[in-house]
Enzyme design. Structure first.
Site, PDB file in Angstrom:
ATOM      1  N   PHE A  61     -39.260 -17.173  53.056  1.00 43.05           N
ATOM      2  CA  PHE A  61     -39.002 -16.863  54.455  1.00 43.05           C
ATOM      3  C   PHE A  61     -37.541 -16.478  54.650  1.00 43.05           C
ATOM      4  O   PHE A  61     -36.630 -17.258  54.393  1.00 43.05           O
ATOM      5  CB  PHE A  61     -39.336 -18.053  55.346  1.00 43.05           C
ATOM      6  CG  PHE A  61     -39.105 -17.798  56.819  1.00 43.05           C
ATOM      7  CD1 PHE A  61     -39.919 -16.912  57.508  1.00 43.05           C
ATOM      8  CD2 PHE A  61     -38.071 -18.426  57.503  1.00 43.05           C
ATOM      9  CE1 PHE A  61     -39.709 -16.654  58.865  1.00 43.05           C
ATOM     10  CE2 PHE A  61     -37.857 -18.184  58.849  1.00 43.05           C
ATOM     11  CZ  PHE A  61     -38.677 -17.297  59.535  1.00 43.05           C
ATOM     12  N   GLY A  62     -37.317 -15.245  55.106  1.00 48.49           N
ATOM     13  CA  GLY A  62     -35.973 -14.748  55.377  1.00 48.49           C
ATOM     14  C   GLY A  62     -35.683 -14.753  56.861  1.00 48.49           C
ATOM     15  O   GLY A  62     -36.503 -14.296  57.666  1.00 48.49           O
ATOM     16  N   TYR A  63     -34.527 -15.267  57.235  1.00 54.11           N
ATOM     17  CA  TYR A  63     -34.131 -15.307  58.648  1.00 54.11           C
ATOM     18  C   TYR A  63     -32.739 -14.734  58.880  1.00 54.11           C
ATOM     19  O   TYR A  63     -32.308 -14.598  60.018  1.00 54.11           O
ATOM     20  CB  TYR A  63     -34.193 -16.750  59.172  1.00 54.11           C
ATOM     21  CG  TYR A  63     -33.404 -17.752  58.345  1.00 54.11           C
ATOM     22  CD1 TYR A  63     -32.052 -17.968  58.588  1.00 54.11           C
ATOM     23  CD2 TYR A  63     -34.005 -18.474  57.323  1.00 54.11           C
ATOM     24  CE1 TYR A  63     -31.329 -18.869  57.822  1.00 54.11           C
ATOM     25  CE2 TYR A  63     -33.294 -19.381  56.564  1.00 54.11           C
ATOM     26  CZ  TYR A  63     -31.947 -19.579  56.812  1.00 54.11           C
ATOM     27  OH  TYR A  63     -31.236 -20.476  56.053  1.00 54.11           O
ATOM     28  N   GLY A  64     -32.036 -14.390  57.804  1.00 52.40           N
ATOM     29  CA  GLY A  64     -30.687 -13.819  57.903  1.00 52.40           C
ATOM     30  C   GLY A  64     -30.536 -12.708  56.890  1.00 52.40           C
ATOM     31  O   GLY A  64     -31.289 -11.737  56.892  1.00 52.40           O
ATOM     32  N   SER A  65     -29.600 -12.875  55.963  1.00 50.40           N
ATOM     33  CA  SER A  65     -29.320 -11.800  55.010  1.00 50.40           C
ATOM     34  C   SER A  65     -30.474 -11.526  54.055  1.00 50.40           C
ATOM     35  O   SER A  65     -30.558 -10.418  53.502  1.00 50.40           O
ATOM     36  CB  SER A  65     -28.050 -12.126  54.205  1.00 50.40           C
ATOM     37  OG  SER A  65     -28.218 -13.300  53.447  1.00 50.40           O
ATOM     38  N   GLU A 138     -28.896 -18.862  47.062  1.00 51.37           N
ATOM     39  CA  GLU A 138     -28.963 -19.719  48.241  1.00 51.37           C
ATOM     40  C   GLU A 138     -28.595 -21.179  47.957  1.00 51.37           C
ATOM     41  O   GLU A 138     -28.177 -21.898  48.865  1.00 51.37           O
ATOM     42  CB  GLU A 138     -30.368 -19.657  48.851  1.00 51.37           C
ATOM     43  CG  GLU A 138     -30.808 -18.271  49.267  1.00 51.37           C
ATOM     44  CD  GLU A 138     -29.936 -17.674  50.358  1.00 51.37           C
ATOM     45  OE1 GLU A 138     -29.376 -18.446  51.174  1.00 51.37           O
ATOM     46  OE2 GLU A 138     -29.801 -16.436  50.391  1.00 51.37           O
TER      47      GLU A 138
END
Length: 233
Positions: A61-65, A138
């Site tokens: 799940f990506g929410y930024g970069s 990350e």
């Protein structure tokens, strides 16, 4: 919204840089007091996360970069919502998007609310290799807690379970209690080897819009940061 295949978004942070350990070298140079997890610690974290995997395909799940620069090979991507977490500029970064003297801010998933982002499905035969790459990016330092989160489609139906990097509120770099004015100034002024915190914000807003996601608070923050930057030129 569903898209097949891809690794098209590029940033200064590339797969090659991550794989070669260049990000670790950058952090050790620019923020020597920041503790970097050892390869063994990251490996243990990844294996523990995979051991807790539900019986689903593996999604990230990506929410930024990760939205605009996933650096991971995927076979499908979809807009997704996760519940119980919201996107927030809550992690101080003294390297990459800031400096020791003027730490930048990057996004984390903080507790409460919901978050709309983009989920990437990873092929089963590449899961461990691709997630090892993600962990080197990350989980460079002990700032995030990887969790399996239910992924909801635009109708609210669950379509899978994905790894989301939630912020560790006990991390020494957790800055989730800053006043709005402090957040705006840090974003507007901090810069590092990977670029500015402002560009990180602007690229995230643009990528969310490209995927049909409207984050009102992030758009307001973008406008406030741009206004401050223009005023100080």
């Amino acid at each position: 919204m569903t898209e097949q295949n891809g690794e098209d978004a590029m940033d200064l942070m590339t797969r090659e840089m991550i794989d070669a350990g260049a990000i670790e070298v950058m952090v050790a140079r620019d923020a020597p007091n920041m503790r970097i997890l050892s390869e063994a610690e990251r490996r243990d974290s990844l294996l523990r996360t995979l051991a807790a995997k539900p019986r689903d395909d593996v999604w990230l799940f990506g929410y930024g970069s990760l939205i605009w620069n996933p650096t991971v090979r995927f076979i499908e991507r979809r807009v997704a919502r996760v519940m119980g977490w919201h996107r927030a500029f809550c992690l101080a970064t003294p390297a990459g998007r800031g400096s020791v003297d003027n730490p930048g801010l990057v996004l984390g998933l903080d507790a409460g609310g919901h978050c709309d982002g983009v989920a990437f499905r990873i092929s089963g035969d590449l899961v461990e290799r691709e997630l090892a790459m993600v962990w080197k990016r990350e989980m460079l330092a002990a700032a995030y807690i990887p969790r399996w989160l239910d992924l909801l489609d635009q109708d609210g139906g669950r379509f899978g379970c994905g790894i989301g990097f939630t912020i560790d509120p006990d991390c020494e770099r957790y800055d989730g209690r800053l006043q709005r004015q402090q957040v705006v100034r840090r974003l507007a002024t901090a810069t590092g080897a990977l670029g500015s915190s402002a560009d990180y914000l602007f690229q995230t807003c643009e990528s969310l819009r490209d995927h049909g996601i409207h984050d009102e608070d992030l758009e307001l923050l973008r406008a406030e940061v741009a206004t401050l930057q223009a005023a100080e030129i």
